[in-house]
Design a protein around this motif. Structure first.
Motif, PDB file in Angstrom:
ATOM      1  N   GLN A 130       0.809  -1.218   0.000  1.00  0.00           N
ATOM      2  CA  GLN A 130       0.000   0.000   0.000  1.00  0.00           C
ATOM      3  C   GLN A 130       0.846   1.274   0.000  1.00  0.00           C
ATOM      4  O   GLN A 130       0.505   2.244  -0.635  1.00  0.00           O
ATOM      5  CB  GLN A 130      -0.926  -0.016   1.206  1.00  0.00           C
ATOM      6  N   ALA A 136       2.609  -1.791  -5.900  1.00  0.00           N
ATOM      7  CA  ALA A 136       1.210  -2.219  -5.877  1.00  0.00           C
ATOM      8  C   ALA A 136       0.685  -2.423  -7.296  1.00  0.00           C
ATOM      9  O   ALA A 136      -0.020  -3.401  -7.573  1.00  0.00           O
ATOM     10  CB  ALA A 136       0.357  -1.196  -5.136  1.00  0.00           C
ATOM     11  N   PRO A 162      -5.077  -0.561  -7.880  1.00  0.00           N
ATOM     12  CA  PRO A 162      -4.421   0.515  -7.114  1.00  0.00           C
ATOM     13  C   PRO A 162      -4.234   1.780  -7.955  1.00  0.00           C
ATOM     14  O   PRO A 162      -4.192   1.758  -9.145  1.00  0.00           O
ATOM     15  CB  PRO A 162      -3.084  -0.087  -6.737  1.00  0.00           C
TER      16      PRO A 162
END
Length: 162
Positions: A130, A136, A162
């Motif tokens: 994250q 990501a 993402p």
């Protein structure tokens, strides 16, 4: 021991074998393609044998794709479609009201427990990256490709990009 008399002979021998080097270099990709083609034929045969049982066919497909990815680093049999799960028998037409539509949430659930578990692991890996958007995005791209090969298009509809 190499002497000045044997040096020309060695050079001639080396020059004579030089044309063989490109053939050996080309044998790698040719051999790999032959191995991929054989693996895909075996994979298709196993799927055909399991085609009478949709659940078994899905399991054979998933295990086959995993083995192909493990062996070749990718799925060289991308043209072999994932088997479709047996759909439940449609409800009689009189039982479905024209005002009521099927719930979209039902379509968003993974088709089987293995797929649900794979999607959970996929979401966990994404959450672990994250703080790093580039990582990501890479995890999402690779995971989506791998899971699509195993479970068909849009394998984890609840996992946001993402």
């Amino acid at each position: 021991m190499i002497t000045l008399r044997t040096l020309p002979v060695l050079l001639l021998l080396a020059a004579g074998f030089a044309p063989l080097a490109p053939l050996e270099a080309q044998a790698g990709p040719i051999l790999r393609r032959a191995q991929e083609r054989k693996a895909c034929q075996d994979f298709a045969g196993k799927l055909q044998a399991a085609s009478s049982n949709p659940q078994q066919a899905q399991l054979v497909y998933q295990q086959g794709v995993l083995k192909l990815v493990e062996t070749f680093g990718e799925n060289p049999c991308g043209d072999i479609p994932a088997p479709v799960a047996a759909a439940p028998a449609p409800a009689p037409a009189a039982a479905v009201s024209p005002v009521t539509a099927p719930a979209p949430a039902a379509a968003a659930k993974p088709a089987n427990p293995q797929q649900a578990q794979a999607c959970q692991e996929f979401a966990g890996k994404l959450q672990g990256a994250q703080g790093n958007p580039a990582q990501a995005q890479q995890i999402y791209a690779m995971g989506t490709q791998k899971l699509s090969g195993m479970f068909g298009p849009n394998p984890c509809p609840n996992v946001p990009k993402p």
